[in-house]
Design a protein around this motif. Sequence first.
Motif, PDB file in Angstrom:
ATOM      1  N   ALA A 369       3.177 -17.089 -32.663  1.00  0.00           N
ATOM      2  CA  ALA A 369       3.221 -15.945 -33.624  1.00  0.00           C
ATOM      3  C   ALA A 369       4.185 -16.296 -34.742  1.00  0.00           C
ATOM      4  N   GLY A 370       3.718 -15.487 -36.095  1.00  0.00           N
ATOM      5  CA  GLY A 370       4.480 -16.054 -37.217  1.00  0.00           C
ATOM      6  C   GLY A 370       5.740 -15.298 -37.061  1.00  0.00           C
ATOM      7  N   ASN A 371       6.794 -15.650 -37.827  1.00  0.00           N
ATOM      8  CA  ASN A 371       8.051 -15.390 -37.899  1.00  0.00           C
ATOM      9  C   ASN A 371       8.788 -15.254 -39.391  1.00  0.00           C
ATOM     10  N   PHE A 372       8.333 -14.309 -40.032  1.00  0.00           N
ATOM     11  CA  PHE A 372       8.792 -14.519 -41.391  1.00  0.00           C
ATOM     12  C   PHE A 372       8.661 -13.163 -42.029  1.00  0.00           C
ATOM     13  N   PRO A 373       9.543 -12.546 -43.036  1.00  0.00           N
ATOM     14  CA  PRO A 373       9.505 -11.483 -43.779  1.00  0.00           C
ATOM     15  C   PRO A 373       8.171 -11.387 -44.642  1.00  0.00           C
ATOM     16  N   LEU A 374       7.794 -10.226 -44.886  1.00  0.00           N
ATOM     17  CA  LEU A 374       6.593  -9.811 -45.665  1.00  0.00           C
ATOM     18  C   LEU A 374       7.132  -9.870 -47.187  1.00  0.00           C
ATOM     19  N   LYS A 375       6.281  -9.936 -48.118  1.00  0.00           N
ATOM     20  CA  LYS A 375       6.512 -10.103 -49.636  1.00  0.00           C
ATOM     21  C   LYS A 375       6.887  -8.736 -49.996  1.00  0.00           C
ATOM     22  N   THR A 376       7.687  -8.926 -51.070  1.00  0.00           N
ATOM     23  CA  THR A 376       8.324  -7.642 -51.736  1.00  0.00           C
ATOM     24  C   THR A 376       7.247  -6.944 -52.903  1.00  0.00           C
ATOM     25  N   GLY A 377       7.580  -5.781 -53.392  1.00  0.00           N
ATOM     26  CA  GLY A 377       6.971  -5.136 -54.640  1.00  0.00           C
ATOM     27  C   GLY A 377       6.612  -3.833 -53.911  1.00  0.00           C
ATOM     28  N   ALA A 378       5.918  -3.091 -54.933  1.00  0.00           N
ATOM     29  CA  ALA A 378       5.155  -1.720 -54.692  1.00  0.00           C
ATOM     30  C   ALA A 378       4.164  -1.776 -53.635  1.00  0.00           C
ATOM     31  N   VAL A 379       3.927  -0.828 -52.760  1.00  0.00           N
ATOM     32  CA  VAL A 379       3.319  -1.055 -51.702  1.00  0.00           C
ATOM     33  C   VAL A 379       2.560   0.526 -51.518  1.00  0.00           C
ATOM     34  N   THR A 380       1.327   0.455 -50.930  1.00  0.00           N
ATOM     35  CA  THR A 380       0.704   1.779 -50.465  1.00  0.00           C
ATOM     36  C   THR A 380       0.588   1.626 -48.847  1.00  0.00           C
ATOM     37  N   LEU A 381       0.702   2.670 -48.479  1.00  0.00           N
ATOM     38  CA  LEU A 381       0.731   2.970 -47.046  1.00  0.00           C
ATOM     39  C   LEU A 381      -0.273   3.966 -46.635  1.00  0.00           C
ATOM     40  N   PHE A 382      -1.531   3.239 -45.624  1.00  0.00           N
ATOM     41  CA  PHE A 382      -2.499   4.108 -45.649  1.00  0.00           C
ATOM     42  C   PHE A 382      -3.141   3.814 -44.341  1.00  0.00           C
ATOM     43  N   ARG A 383      -3.933   5.152 -44.018  1.00  0.00           N
ATOM     44  CA  ARG A 383      -4.344   5.305 -42.619  1.00  0.00           C
ATOM     45  C   ARG A 383      -5.738   5.873 -42.612  1.00  0.00           C
ATOM     46  N   ILE A 384      -6.826   5.547 -42.051  1.00  0.00           N
ATOM     47  CA  ILE A 384      -7.972   6.405 -41.661  1.00  0.00           C
ATOM     48  C   ILE A 384      -7.839   6.550 -40.303  1.00  0.00           C
ATOM     49  N   ASP A 385      -8.054   8.111 -39.781  1.00  0.00           N
ATOM     50  CA  ASP A 385      -7.696   8.351 -38.352  1.00  0.00           C
ATOM     51  C   ASP A 385      -8.934   9.139 -37.843  1.00  0.00           C
ATOM     52  N   ARG A 386      -9.089   9.406 -36.650  1.00  0.00           N
ATOM     53  CA  ARG A 386     -10.048  10.403 -36.212  1.00  0.00           C
ATOM     54  C   ARG A 386      -9.313  11.731 -36.397  1.00  0.00           C
ATOM     55  N   ASP A 387     -10.153  12.773 -36.384  1.00  0.00           N
ATOM     56  CA  ASP A 387      -9.624  14.062 -36.621  1.00  0.00           C
ATOM     57  C   ASP A 387     -10.069  15.020 -35.387  1.00  0.00           C
ATOM     58  N   VAL A 388      -9.079  15.651 -34.860  1.00  0.00           N
ATOM     59  CA  VAL A 388      -9.239  16.678 -33.742  1.00  0.00           C
ATOM     60  C   VAL A 388      -9.845  17.991 -34.194  1.00  0.00           C
ATOM     61  N   ASP A 389     -10.012  18.248 -35.439  1.00  0.00           N
ATOM     62  CA  ASP A 389     -10.144  19.541 -35.995  1.00  0.00           C
ATOM     63  C   ASP A 389     -11.680  19.722 -35.710  1.00  0.00           C
ATOM     64  N   PRO A 390     -12.263  20.453 -35.100  1.00  0.00           N
ATOM     65  CA  PRO A 390     -13.844  20.598 -34.644  1.00  0.00           C
ATOM     66  C   PRO A 390     -14.492  21.134 -36.210  1.00  0.00           C
ATOM     67  N   SER A 391     -13.681  21.799 -37.074  1.00  0.00           N
ATOM     68  CA  SER A 391     -14.141  22.343 -38.290  1.00  0.00           C
ATOM     69  C   SER A 391     -14.602  21.046 -39.431  1.00  0.00           C
ATOM     70  N   ASN A 392     -13.997  19.986 -39.158  1.00  0.00           N
ATOM     71  CA  ASN A 392     -14.112  18.918 -40.039  1.00  0.00           C
ATOM     72  C   ASN A 392     -15.227  18.057 -39.877  1.00  0.00           C
ATOM     73  N   ARG A 393     -16.238  18.141 -40.520  1.00  0.00           N
ATOM     74  CA  ARG A 393     -17.729  17.384 -39.963  1.00  0.00           C
ATOM     75  C   ARG A 393     -17.759  16.146 -40.119  1.00  0.00           C
ATOM     76  N   THR A 394     -16.845  15.435 -40.818  1.00  0.00           N
ATOM     77  CA  THR A 394     -16.555  14.121 -40.808  1.00  0.00           C
ATOM     78  C   THR A 394     -16.161  13.744 -39.687  1.00  0.00           C
TER      79      THR A 394
END
Length: 466
Positions: A369-394
């Motif tokens: 396994a790698g063992n090193f810190p990740l690079k610096t700078g401005a970052v975006t945190l993002f995730r696509i997830d399943r939605d349990v809301d039955p009204s959401n057609r997608t």
Amino acid sequence: MSTVALVALARPTFDLACAQANFDSARALLTELGATVVGPSELVMTVDDVAAVQLPHADLHILFMASFSDASPAVELLGKVKGPVLGWSMREPGAVGDRLKLNSMCGVNLAAHALMNAGQSIRHIHGNADEPQVRAAIKDALAGKLPEASSPKSITGELGSEADAQKALDWLRGKKIGAVGDAPIGFTPCVYDAKQIFSSFGLDIRQITIDDAFGRISEVKQEARELAYANAVAAQPSLAAVNVEEAKKVYGVEVALDEWRKEEVLDAIAIRCWPEFPTDLGACICSSLGRLSDRGTVTTCERDVLGAVTMMVCESLGSDENYLVDIVDLDASQGLVRLWHCGSAATKLAADPVNATQSTHCNRKLGVAGNFPLKTGAVTLFRIDRDVDPSNRTGLRMVVSRGESIPAPNHFQGNTATVITEPDAAALVNGIVTGGYPHHLVISWIDVRPGIRQLAKKLGIPLTEW
């Protein structure tokens, strides 16, 4: 006097002495504050442990994450009780550079997602029993006042162009993700619907079993294995200090996965990396995924197909290499979180790629396994997830936020990014946990939020932005 059902989950690959000490402290605090504590007096770790639990009536149910655990015990024991369940995560002990001894916060995050999928709701406190704010929160909970399911203030921003969103969808359409094995037990974020993914993004999923994968690995010729190992050592000399037999197994896996990628013309691979690889192969394959990533193939561990979709969407909108991470640590006073995974990052994502060392897996103590810190700078945190809301057609939902990865030592063995978040860090963690969002987020060093906003609008997928 309140009756509290306290269930403490743990996993033997983490620091059980620390987990037990924290559990003892939690029970002592509840008793000191006048609660009648019911539930198992030992850490719940196995299927037999879960089967043995009999929870009597209680006024409050606390899911105490003594260490990381998959979410199946939480759902089995607390999925149908009168909620909300109070999830309690612990701070990470140990020195900087040590292994992640508990991974408690990630465990609560994972359990929250599964509980939400089971129709339950959760509230969250983070911190050890001797902290004044934790004591106050527990005291309030015993009086019937649970912590709020609060989150940062939602924001809106500039929309990317419709033309760029269409260009991104055109780029995605027809690309393929290879999925190896089933989702690990209790990992609900790693469950996917292939038709749903194809309908929204035009991505095709090619699934094989773990047995299929092991069959392919066994067919790798010794010369190919040796060459892959030699190439890896040349690229990352620190690898020479790792057990050679284990390392050659890992790079045999790299060869097998790369050959499958070529045969199927795969753009991404999501693989069930445990328990079979460490237990049956005798190696951890993190480094093989990192090397494939360095050559342009999106890779995710824990068979997280939607994580791979999220990474590919980022790339379609202009992101370079990105990485799948857990939120494992919170320092509210500094406004930061630590994002981590156990060592499958591409070396190009290292703060210092030349010294992106390879080592053994932090918990399994197997290569590589790698063992090193990740690079610096401005970052975006993002995730696509399943939605349990039955009204959401997608059937899908998105969450996105922003921060700054700052220079810092590799706080936990594996790959760590220390990120000052744009929204309040404690509120962000609370929003993710109580909102039942996945424990895996994608960190990108390019600001792809305008494109995400336009893509969400175009596809009709609900977007939460903090």
